[in-house]
Design an enzyme around this catalytic site. Structure first.
Site, PDB file in Angstrom:
ATOM      1  CG  ASP A  32      -2.075   0.980   1.068  1.00 50.86           C
ATOM      2  OD1 ASP A  32      -3.217   0.530   0.954  1.00 50.86           O
ATOM      3  OD2 ASP A  32      -1.821   2.208   1.048  1.00 50.86           O
ATOM      4  CG  ASN A  88     -11.794  -0.217   4.285  1.00 45.40           C
ATOM      5  OD1 ASN A  88     -12.024  -0.625   5.413  1.00 45.40           O
ATOM      6  ND2 ASN A  88     -10.670   0.402   3.969  1.00 45.40           N
ATOM      7  CG  HIS A 101      -8.802  -3.064  -2.298  1.00 47.18           C
ATOM      8  ND1 HIS A 101      -9.811  -2.367  -2.925  1.00 47.18           N
ATOM      9  CD2 HIS A 101      -8.490  -2.359  -1.179  1.00 47.18           C
ATOM     10  CE1 HIS A 101     -10.082  -1.276  -2.228  1.00 47.18           C
ATOM     11  NE2 HIS A 101      -9.302  -1.257  -1.160  1.00 47.18           N
ATOM     12  CG  HIS A 103      -6.803  -2.633   3.248  1.00 47.65           C
ATOM     13  ND1 HIS A 103      -6.060  -1.506   3.007  1.00 47.65           N
ATOM     14  CD2 HIS A 103      -8.020  -2.396   2.692  1.00 47.65           C
ATOM     15  CE1 HIS A 103      -6.782  -0.615   2.353  1.00 47.65           C
ATOM     16  NE2 HIS A 103      -7.982  -1.131   2.147  1.00 47.65           N
TER      17      HIS A 103
END
Ligand code: AMP
Length: 116
Positions: A32, A88, A101, A103
């Site tokens: 990230d 999220n 995606h 995390h």
């Protein structure tokens, strides 16, 4: 709300640089750009067909399983195998990229904290 192609599709296409740590036929993972933990990776399906994890679960559960197993493998390679996995979903939850995606956060997280 969603950009096409997504920033992640542009990374997959090689148009935007990224620190790629895993690349398979259907999944890519990279660091990230704005890490929220000592180790912060994103695991992303190469298709941008699914905006969030519920859509992915309904549309291609095997691909979701591959994302989870990839997260686990990377957690052993880049941290101690202990990690937080976050998807999220929606703007109010902090989602900014509508290309699903995961995390993967680890490497030392504060106890009890739920924030990414
Ligand atoms: P979310 O807010 O859950 O949609 O997550 C999007 C994530 O993508 C954020 O944590 C961003 O820091 C990350 N991000 C955005 N652009 C890039 C990029 N070019 N390379 C790596 N990570 C990125």
């Amino acid at each position: 709300m969603s950009e096409t192609p997504s920033i992640f599709s542009r990374i997959i296409a090689g148009e935007v640089p990224a620190d790629i740590v895993y690349d398979s036929e259907r999944v890519i993972a990279f660091k990230d750009i704005n890490p929220q933990a000592p180790v912060h990776l994103l695991v992303v399906p190469k298709t941008e067909e699914y905006a969030n994890v519920a859509e992915l679960a309904a549309g291609d559960p095997a691909l979701l399983a591959e994302i989870v197993t990839t997260a686990q493998k990377l957690a052993f390679e880049h941290m101690n195998g202990q990690y937080r996995l976050i998807f999220n979903t929606g703007r109010d939850a902090g989602q900014t990229v509508y290309h699903v995606h995961a995390h993967v956060l680890g490497g030392g997280l504060s106890e009890g904290s739920l924030a990414s």
